[in-house]
Design a protein around this motif. Sequence first.
Motif, PDB file in Angstrom:
ATOM      1  N   ARG B  20     -17.266  -3.656   1.315  1.00  0.00           N
ATOM      2  CA  ARG B  20     -15.799  -3.661   1.431  1.00  0.00           C
ATOM      3  C   ARG B  20     -15.219  -2.388   0.823  1.00  0.00           C
ATOM      4  N   ARG B  21     -15.780  -1.987  -0.320  1.00  0.00           N
ATOM      5  CA  ARG B  21     -15.304  -0.726  -0.933  1.00  0.00           C
ATOM      6  C   ARG B  21     -15.638   0.463  -0.035  1.00  0.00           C
ATOM      7  N   ILE B  22     -16.832   0.435   0.519  1.00  0.00           N
ATOM      8  CA  ILE B  22     -17.206   1.534   1.417  1.00  0.00           C
ATOM      9  C   ILE B  22     -16.271   1.565   2.639  1.00  0.00           C
ATOM     10  N   TYR B  23     -15.918   0.372   3.123  1.00  0.00           N
ATOM     11  CA  TYR B  23     -15.004   0.308   4.257  1.00  0.00           C
ATOM     12  C   TYR B  23     -13.677   0.992   3.911  1.00  0.00           C
ATOM     13  N   ARG B  24     -13.186   0.705   2.727  1.00  0.00           N
ATOM     14  CA  ARG B  24     -11.927   1.348   2.299  1.00  0.00           C
ATOM     15  C   ARG B  24     -12.104   2.858   2.173  1.00  0.00           C
ATOM     16  N   GLN B  25     -13.252   3.276   1.666  1.00  0.00           N
ATOM     17  CA  GLN B  25     -13.519   4.731   1.564  1.00  0.00           C
ATOM     18  C   GLN B  25     -13.522   5.378   2.941  1.00  0.00           C
ATOM     19  N   MET B  26     -14.139   4.705   3.883  1.00  0.00           N
ATOM     20  CA  MET B  26     -14.197   5.273   5.236  1.00  0.00           C
ATOM     21  C   MET B  26     -12.812   5.337   5.857  1.00  0.00           C
ATOM     22  N   GLY B  31      -8.246   8.420   7.532  1.00  0.00           N
ATOM     23  CA  GLY B  31      -6.797   8.580   7.408  1.00  0.00           C
ATOM     24  C   GLY B  31      -6.437   9.929   6.806  1.00  0.00           C
ATOM     25  N   PHE B  32      -7.244  10.362   5.845  1.00  0.00           N
ATOM     26  CA  PHE B  32      -7.011  11.661   5.212  1.00  0.00           C
ATOM     27  C   PHE B  32      -7.127  12.771   6.255  1.00  0.00           C
ATOM     28  N   GLU B  33      -8.155  12.692   7.075  1.00  0.00           N
ATOM     29  CA  GLU B  33      -8.356  13.732   8.081  1.00  0.00           C
ATOM     30  C   GLU B  33      -7.238  13.727   9.122  1.00  0.00           C
ATOM     31  N   ASP B  34      -6.787  12.531   9.510  1.00  0.00           N
ATOM     32  CA  ASP B  34      -5.651  12.462  10.439  1.00  0.00           C
ATOM     33  C   ASP B  34      -4.412  13.085   9.807  1.00  0.00           C
ATOM     34  N   LEU B  35      -4.245  12.830   8.505  1.00  0.00           N
ATOM     35  CA  LEU B  35      -3.092  13.381   7.795  1.00  0.00           C
ATOM     36  C   LEU B  35      -3.184  14.907   7.714  1.00  0.00           C
ATOM     37  N   VAL B  36      -4.380  15.409   7.390  1.00  0.00           N
ATOM     38  CA  VAL B  36      -4.565  16.863   7.323  1.00  0.00           C
ATOM     39  C   VAL B  36      -4.267  17.491   8.691  1.00  0.00           C
ATOM     40  N   TYR B  52     -13.881  15.701   9.189  1.00  0.00           N
ATOM     41  CA  TYR B  52     -15.090  14.880   9.044  1.00  0.00           C
ATOM     42  C   TYR B  52     -15.025  13.622   9.908  1.00  0.00           C
ATOM     43  N   SER B  53     -13.965  13.458  10.672  1.00  0.00           N
ATOM     44  CA  SER B  53     -13.742  12.234  11.445  1.00  0.00           C
ATOM     45  C   SER B  53     -14.934  11.925  12.342  1.00  0.00           C
ATOM     46  N   GLY B  54     -15.468  10.729  12.183  1.00  0.00           N
ATOM     47  CA  GLY B  54     -16.643  10.312  12.961  1.00  0.00           C
ATOM     48  C   GLY B  54     -17.916  10.313  12.140  1.00  0.00           C
ATOM     49  N   GLN B  55     -17.931  11.091  11.045  1.00  0.00           N
ATOM     50  CA  GLN B  55     -19.147  11.247  10.249  1.00  0.00           C
ATOM     51  C   GLN B  55     -19.082  10.463   8.926  1.00  0.00           C
ATOM     52  N   GLU B  56     -18.074   9.600   8.788  1.00  0.00           N
ATOM     53  CA  GLU B  56     -17.777   8.975   7.494  1.00  0.00           C
ATOM     54  C   GLU B  56     -18.930   8.163   6.923  1.00  0.00           C
ATOM     55  N   LEU B  83     -14.214  13.022  -1.012  1.00  0.00           N
ATOM     56  CA  LEU B  83     -13.570  11.715  -1.190  1.00  0.00           C
ATOM     57  C   LEU B  83     -14.606  10.637  -1.512  1.00  0.00           C
ATOM     58  N   ALA B  84     -15.748  10.718  -0.881  1.00  0.00           N
ATOM     59  CA  ALA B  84     -16.784   9.703  -1.142  1.00  0.00           C
ATOM     60  C   ALA B  84     -17.292   9.781  -2.575  1.00  0.00           C
ATOM     61  N   LEU B  85     -17.193  10.961  -3.190  1.00  0.00           N
ATOM     62  CA  LEU B  85     -17.628  11.116  -4.580  1.00  0.00           C
ATOM     63  C   LEU B  85     -16.544  10.719  -5.567  1.00  0.00           C
ATOM     64  N   GLY B  86     -15.349  10.450  -5.044  1.00  0.00           N
ATOM     65  CA  GLY B  86     -14.286  10.010  -5.933  1.00  0.00           C
ATOM     66  C   GLY B  86     -13.283  11.084  -6.295  1.00  0.00           C
ATOM     67  N   VAL B  87     -13.304  12.213  -5.619  1.00  0.00           N
ATOM     68  CA  VAL B  87     -12.267  13.217  -5.863  1.00  0.00           C
ATOM     69  C   VAL B  87     -10.904  12.582  -5.535  1.00  0.00           C
ATOM     70  N   ASP B  88      -9.948  12.788  -6.418  1.00  0.00           N
ATOM     71  CA  ASP B  88      -8.607  12.223  -6.251  1.00  0.00           C
ATOM     72  C   ASP B  88      -8.020  12.699  -4.913  1.00  0.00           C
ATOM     73  N   PRO B  89      -7.725  11.747  -4.005  1.00  0.00           N
ATOM     74  CA  PRO B  89      -7.251  12.168  -2.673  1.00  0.00           C
ATOM     75  C   PRO B  89      -5.945  12.949  -2.715  1.00  0.00           C
ATOM     76  N   GLN B  90      -5.082  12.609  -3.670  1.00  0.00           N
ATOM     77  CA  GLN B  90      -3.829  13.368  -3.764  1.00  0.00           C
ATOM     78  C   GLN B  90      -4.126  14.821  -4.134  1.00  0.00           C
ATOM     79  N   LYS B  91      -5.013  15.008  -5.105  1.00  0.00           N
ATOM     80  CA  LYS B  91      -5.357  16.385  -5.506  1.00  0.00           C
ATOM     81  C   LYS B  91      -6.045  17.141  -4.372  1.00  0.00           C
ATOM     82  N   LEU B  92      -6.856  16.415  -3.613  1.00  0.00           N
ATOM     83  CA  LEU B  92      -7.533  17.068  -2.486  1.00  0.00           C
ATOM     84  C   LEU B  92      -6.513  17.474  -1.421  1.00  0.00           C
ATOM     85  N   LEU B  93      -5.590  16.582  -1.151  1.00  0.00           N
ATOM     86  CA  LEU B  93      -4.557  16.916  -0.170  1.00  0.00           C
ATOM     87  C   LEU B  93      -3.707  18.090  -0.654  1.00  0.00           C
ATOM     88  N   ASP B  94      -3.337  18.044  -1.932  1.00  0.00           N
ATOM     89  CA  ASP B  94      -2.507  19.115  -2.474  1.00  0.00           C
ATOM     90  C   ASP B  94      -3.232  20.466  -2.396  1.00  0.00           C
TER      91      ASP B  94
END
Lengths: 321, 326
Positions: B20-26, B31-36, B52-56, B83-94
């Motif tokens: 379930r956690r992995i599902y949320r990560q994927m 979603g992050f890639e769509d946003l980018v 990375y869309s498709g390779q999650e 993101l899979a390693l836990g990098v803060d998504p907000q910081k990555l987006l910024d």
Amino acid sequence: MPAIAFRTAIRDALDDELAADERVILFGEDVAVAGGVFATTTGLYDKYGPERVFDTPISELALAGAAFGSAVHGLRPVIEIMFGDFLTLAMDSLVNQSTKYWFLTQEQISVPLVIRSVVGAGGRFGAIHSQMPASWFMGVPGLKIVAPSTPADASALLKAAIRDDNPVLFFEHKRLYGLEGEVNGAAGRLGEAVVVREGRDITLVTAMKSVHDGLEAADELQAEGMSVEVIDLRTLRPLDLDTVVASVRKTNRIVVVEEGPLTGGWAGEVLASVVEHALGDLDDAWRIATPDTPIPYSPPLEDAFLPGPGRIAREIRARAR
Amino acid sequence: MSHVRDQPATGVLDDLDLYRRIYRQMLLIRGFEDLVQSLFLAGEVYGTTHLYSGQEAIATGVASVLEERDRVAATYRGHGHALALGVDPQKLLDEMLGRTSGVNGGRAGSMNVNSPDDRLIGSFGIVGGSIAAATGAALALGRTTGGVAVAYFGDGAMNQGYVFECLNFSQVFKLPLVLVCENNGYGEYTPYRSVTAGEICARVEVMGVPAETIDGMSVWTVRESAERAVAHARAGDGPVFVEALTYRFVGHSRSDPGAYRPDGELDRWRARDPIVVLRAQLEAEGVDAADLDEAEREMSVQLEQMRERGLAAPFPAELTAREFKD
């Protein structure tokens, strides 16, 4: 202090640094069991064992990459790229990884590695084992380039390079390995040039083997009544321009002697900086370098190719009289 | 090679909470890639990006078996790895937006992200560079923490000197290195088969390095393979190689519409979308579909908040960089 050879000064400095800091490791082609093709690592494998000193495949890119990756994870690797000409093969990791990491990590993680490499012409090694690769790397921010001319500086600056937290390219001129001199064993400072001969009439700036050629030319000119100040840069990057400019303000003339192609070399960088900072003090400024061709093999051709003492004295005599 | 299960069986997922956690990560990565991508089209993300869309399934499956002492070298298609390693998504987006609050203060951008505190050595913009960084990390980790280094790279890297030099180097010295080749079928715009002789794993096995080809669209398949690989490396048995077959649902980079793809190919791979595949499996194992729908809604809200915060963050005023460490 007894005089030792340049190559022994290198070997002893490596020995001291391996002994002083267990994070220091040494690897490269033939550096361990064989003791180095230029005999600069003799006995280190026996003393420190295969965990600290090891032979690698002939894979310069893997060497440079392994140095980078291990340097950012707590080790202080010293690698040997046997001939400077082979640095092309190591270049991607050095330029695109090692010299970028400090910046890209927002100055949180530095890359303490040293690449030792044998450079220079005059050994009859031909076009692809004789080059002076300094200018290939002069335009790479984040890299230090060390270029010693004496056993004392080879020892002091190699120790400083290994203790430095940044990537350092350390050049060893193959025609200096047999040169003998006293070595005190202390670490020196990178980025400091030295006036190796004081003079009034002209400033001669150079490095490595050419320091000795410059000093020989200065002796010859002294006999004719001309006083040449000789500066050994010792570190090509960062350049110690203060020492050069201070000298030019005194002599008003500068010649930069670079073993390396005229076009794009560090001699041009020295002159550009002198012009920027001391144009009003300048009466003359020029470069003596090698032709913009590959290095020839045949002894008379190679000798004529290099900026030896005869040519240096001749040009100074002609322009500075 | 493993296969996608068209009729999901039960008992495939060993730990439903984990998946379930992995599902949320994927979902986050997609979603992050769509946003980018949308921010790129809006002119807010600059230069180029590689999505990375498709390779999650690969980044999340591998990350799920790593420990704190392990380290990862990613590629320029590295948002998912981060993101899979836990990098803060907000910081990555910024960081994508070039803002001060970016994970690297705006110095790095999409292709060069690093976050050592999150175990991410870096993202390497030269094809194959990640392999060297991980090789060196493995050299150090093997002597210090006992950690394992993971390198991600694509099928295109298999024709770089980095691969052969580092494979041999790491095998000779038995370094704790896990090599994960994400074979998405294309090196930039060119089908890999048209520029790659022989089979990828055969190149590796000839050096005595264990290698396997797996279904990179099935996250549990990736996880199981990664568990074996990491165990091999951690045991001191040297490097190990995983070729994960996958597909990017987008072009190579932002300027590439992917016109070189044969008709129907994208649709065939989309039918194996790793998020869809995992969701079907979770439901088959008894996870309530409403819970998964809720996770998707939450992710949409989180991403919209990230977008707003990111666009409101300040740009760096000036570059004050020191060339060297004193």
